[in-house]
Write an enzyme that holds these catalytic residues in place. Structure first.
Site, mmCIF file in Angstrom:
data_model
loop_
_atom_site.group_PDB
_atom_site.id
_atom_site.type_symbol
_atom_site.label_atom_id
_atom_site.label_comp_id
_atom_site.label_asym_id
_atom_site.label_seq_id
_atom_site.Cartn_x
_atom_site.Cartn_y
_atom_site.Cartn_z
ATOM 1 N N LYS A 106 8.797 2.824 -6.081
ATOM 2 C CA LYS A 106 7.507 2.328 -5.607
ATOM 3 C C LYS A 106 7.082 1.171 -6.511
ATOM 4 C CE LYS A 106 7.421 4.672 -2.147
ATOM 5 N NZ LYS A 106 7.366 4.040 -0.829
ATOM 6 N N ASP A 163 10.567 -0.633 -2.907
ATOM 7 C CA ASP A 163 9.635 -0.616 -1.783
ATOM 8 C C ASP A 163 8.256 -1.055 -2.274
ATOM 9 O OD1 ASP A 163 8.169 -0.199 0.469
ATOM 10 O OD2 ASP A 163 8.662 1.930 0.709
ATOM 11 N N ASP A 190 9.411 -1.634 7.160
ATOM 12 C CA ASP A 190 8.877 -0.290 7.393
ATOM 13 C C ASP A 190 7.542 -0.394 8.130
ATOM 14 O OD1 ASP A 190 7.722 2.232 7.239
ATOM 15 O OD2 ASP A 190 8.207 2.574 5.146
ATOM 16 N N LYS A 232 9.646 6.190 10.881
ATOM 17 C CA LYS A 232 8.845 7.376 10.573
ATOM 18 C C LYS A 232 8.376 8.010 11.884
ATOM 19 C CE LYS A 232 7.096 6.183 5.992
ATOM 20 N NZ LYS A 232 7.782 4.956 5.592
HETATM 21 MG MG MG Z 1 8.563 2.234 2.954
#
Ligand code: MG
Length: 367
Positions: free
Chosen positions: A165, A193, A241, A265
């Site tokens: 992250k 990410d 994403d 997702k």
């Molecule tokens: Mg992501």
């Protein structure tokens, strides 16, 4: 078969390793998860879970999921839960947008369809493609040294893919990437990410500073156009994403050659019906995927596992076992990872039965 009742249970899912931090100073310590139970007039019932990554990640929040289910629930009573296409159309007519509201209902109806057919959802989605599938571990945004330590810890557990992250101060993010890269082994994959956290100039500085590192760059900036600009100026493999929330977005990005991998997702798309559409399209287009959800416990992990396990391995960049991050188990027989890999449950439907003592009483009943 008809839907007789829709119930929702609220569960707090505390994180085992403490707060999970990502770009923009966002943090979550306890996830607010909603488990939906769909009951039918024939005694069969199904389950589906939705757990937004807090209210500041996507346009989705936990209380909104429950409010939305109360809103659309009445229009679904009396429908056949095994007719997923008809059911999804009804949900889209009853409520514009809000895919995360519809996702747990759609998953619960897939669970029912599987139980009626006597088949696991992975079979209904094309069948298991291998013995098991590969997982990644998300590494919360911490100091570079702490993140490298977490990568080492999870590497020792068998994980081979690590999603860092980043999306904070560019200079420190470069240190985070370098520190993690120093502790991964050959064959491991590292993903940075940024979760939309950089402006274009920040992202350009980072990708230039780590151009010698084997690292994937995921969703550096907020808008699709900003991400595309960064993509066109870097040689790193590139993941989108947050920008890929519909078939239209995927097709546009594919036309622009805007990414090599997408992060798919389930609740971002609205359930397994629409997520599997996108999954199949990606396979046809040659786009690899991270198959996952925004967060969740045992039921979300099982839904992800059925979709991931039925995805051809060369297209499954990675997936995740969210139930291993949290301290509360809501199912009796949850999927459990082995050496950084997971398998979908083999029993019909999702393959899980809830722990009633953990769920308690429903916070919402529509009948
Ligand atoms: Mg992501």
């Amino acid at each position: 078969m008809k839907i007789r009742k829709i119930s929702a249970y609220q569960t707090d899912l505390p994180l085992a390793e403490g707060p999970y931090n990502w770009s923009g100073g966002n943090t979550v310590s306890v996830f607010d998860s909603t488990l939906v139970q769909v009951d039918t007039d024939e005694g069969v019932c199904g389950y589906g879970e939705v757990c937004p990554l807090g209210p500041a990640y996507l346009p989705a929040f936990a209380e909104g999921a429950r409010t939305g289910i109360a809103k659309i629930g009445p229009s679904l009573i009396g429908m056949d839960p095994t007719c997923l296409g008809v059911l999804n159309r009804r949900m889209d007519e009853a409520l514009k947008g809000h895919p995360y509201v519809k996702s747990p209902i759609d998953i619960a109806c897939w669970d029912i369809l599987g139980r009626v057919a006597g088949l696991p959802i992975s079979s209904l989605l094309g069948g298991r493609q291998a013995d098991d599938f590969v997982l990644y571990r998300a590494i919360s945004q911490e100091t570079p040294a702490r993140m490298a330590e977490l990568v080492s810890t999870h590497r020792a557990e068998g994980y081979t893919r690590f999603q860092l992250k980043v999306g904070a101060d560019p200079a420190e993010d470069v240190e985070r990437i370098r520190a993690a890269a120093a502790v991964v082994g050959p064959g491991d994959r590292l993903i940075a990410d940024a979760n939309t956290g950089w402006l274009m100039h920040d992202a350009m500085r980072v990708v230039r500073a780590v151009r010698d590192v084997d690292v994937y760059i995921e969703q550096p900036c907020l808008s699709y156009e900003e991400c595309l600009s960064v993509r066109r100026h870097t040689r790193h493999p590139f993941v989108l994403d947050e920008s890929i929330a519909s078939v239209g977005a995927l097709l546009r990005a594919n036309g622009d050659a805007a990414m090599d991998v997408i992060n798919l997702k389930i609740s971002k798309l609205g359930g397994l019906t629409k997520a599997s559409q996108l999954r199949d399209l990606c396979v046809s287009l040659g786009i690899a995927m991270t198959v996952e959800d925004t967060w969740g416990g045992d039921f979300t992990t099982a839904a992800i596992a059925h979709l991931a396990h039925s995805t051809p391995p060369q297209f499954l960049f990675t997936s995740t076992d969210f139930n291993s991050y949290v301290t509360v188990s809501t199912a009796r027989n949850p999927p459990v990872r082995q050496r950084g890999r997971l398998a979908a449950p083999a029993a019909p439907g999702l393959g899980l039965e809830p722990r009633r003592e953990v769920l308690g009483e429903p916070v919402l009943v529509v009948e």
